[in-house]
Design an enzyme around this catalytic site. Sequence first.
Site, PDB file in Angstrom:
ATOM      1  N   CYS A  77      23.787 -35.865  45.478  1.00 36.42           N
ATOM      2  CA  CYS A  77      22.272 -35.846  45.869  1.00 36.42           C
ATOM      3  C   CYS A  77      21.997 -36.148  47.153  1.00 36.42           C
ATOM      4  O   CYS A  77      22.084 -35.528  48.053  1.00 36.42           O
ATOM      5  CB  CYS A  77      21.212 -36.699  44.657  1.00 36.42           C
ATOM      6  SG  CYS A  77      19.739 -35.967  44.618  1.00 36.42           S
ATOM      7  N   HIS A 171      22.996 -35.781  39.452  1.00 35.09           N
ATOM      8  CA  HIS A 171      23.601 -37.078  39.307  1.00 35.09           C
ATOM      9  C   HIS A 171      24.371 -37.222  38.188  1.00 35.09           C
ATOM     10  O   HIS A 171      24.328 -37.841  37.189  1.00 35.09           O
ATOM     11  CB  HIS A 171      22.407 -38.005  39.050  1.00 35.09           C
ATOM     12  CG  HIS A 171      21.592 -38.036  40.409  1.00 35.09           C
ATOM     13  ND1 HIS A 171      21.625 -39.180  41.167  1.00 35.09           N
ATOM     14  CD2 HIS A 171      20.358 -37.220  40.955  1.00 35.09           C
ATOM     15  CE1 HIS A 171      20.767 -39.239  42.149  1.00 35.09           C
ATOM     16  NE2 HIS A 171      20.177 -38.069  41.910  1.00 35.09           N
ATOM     17  N   GLU A 173      26.583 -39.591  37.567  1.00 37.02           N
ATOM     18  CA  GLU A 173      26.512 -41.123  37.269  1.00 37.02           C
ATOM     19  C   GLU A 173      25.413 -41.395  36.390  1.00 37.02           C
ATOM     20  O   GLU A 173      25.561 -42.795  35.819  1.00 37.02           O
ATOM     21  CB  GLU A 173      26.445 -41.982  38.394  1.00 37.02           C
ATOM     22  CG  GLU A 173      25.163 -42.014  39.247  1.00 37.02           C
ATOM     23  CD  GLU A 173      24.559 -40.854  39.869  1.00 37.02           C
ATOM     24  OE1 GLU A 173      25.200 -39.602  39.878  1.00 37.02           O
ATOM     25  OE2 GLU A 173      23.780 -40.922  40.664  1.00 37.02           O
TER      26      GLU A 173
HETATM   27  N1  GLN Z   1      15.108 -36.579  47.586  1.00 36.54           N
HETATM   28  C1  GLN Z   1      16.018 -37.500  48.246  1.00 36.54           C
HETATM   29  C2  GLN Z   1      16.320 -37.219  49.739  1.00 36.54           C
HETATM   30  O1  GLN Z   1      15.761 -36.398  50.186  1.00 36.54           O
HETATM   31  C3  GLN Z   1      17.125 -37.225  47.259  1.00 36.54           C
HETATM   32  C4  GLN Z   1      17.033 -37.351  45.908  1.00 36.54           C
HETATM   33  C5  GLN Z   1      18.110 -37.979  45.197  1.00 36.54           C
HETATM   34  O2  GLN Z   1      18.989 -38.879  45.595  1.00 36.54           O
HETATM   35  N2  GLN Z   1      17.842 -38.390  43.672  1.00 36.54           N
HETATM   36  O3  GLN Z   1      17.090 -38.001  50.026  1.00 36.54           O
END
Ligand code: GLN
Length: 190
Positions: A77, A171, A173
């Site tokens: 992410c 994710h 995890e």
């Molecule tokens: N929206 C977050 C970002 O732009 C990422 C979201 C996440 O890691 N769950 O960094």
Amino acid sequence: MKIGVLALQGAFIEHIKILRQLGVETAEVRLPADLADLDGLIIPGGESTTIGKLAVMYNLMEPLRQFAAEKAVWGTCAGMIFMAKDIGVDQPLLGIMDIVVERNAFGRQVDSFEADLRIEGWPAEAKPFPAVFIRAPKLIETKETAQPIATLADGSLVAAQQGKWMVTSFHPELTLDDRFHRYFLDIVGR
Ligand code: GLN
């Protein structure tokens, strides 16, 4: 084998828990010296702008790039955003992987959702991976030797690999399914 998790901000504890359950030695990475004896590194989800600012503040940017030049790195992410070369906006990035990423690309109405994914390169009989997306980025394009390894039903790319580097916009995890962690350990060991 020892795996580090970048522990500046975000969901690093969850990664460490799964690695420990798999019997792997782990380390929280906050300073350049913490990278010294690691075989691989996970960059967790969280807020990529915050992770980037803190990485600059702690003089981690060059040490992280040098580490990645030789070792396996997996970004989940926000970690995927941080590893990308091109995200179309200006914020501190490691900028190592040949991918174009768009932050928060799934829109507000679907801030969070789950989807079952087939992963390229996993056995055909493997059951789909339950992927959890939270304000997730989208992979707009893979370039050079970067290859998509997972796609949503609507065609959105959500995971990719480039040699020893892997990114997932979701994710693993936050699920009980440890297959992505085991897959990463496999990449580390190659
Ligand atoms: N929206 C977050 C970002 O732009 C990422 C979201 C996440 O890691 N769950 O960094």
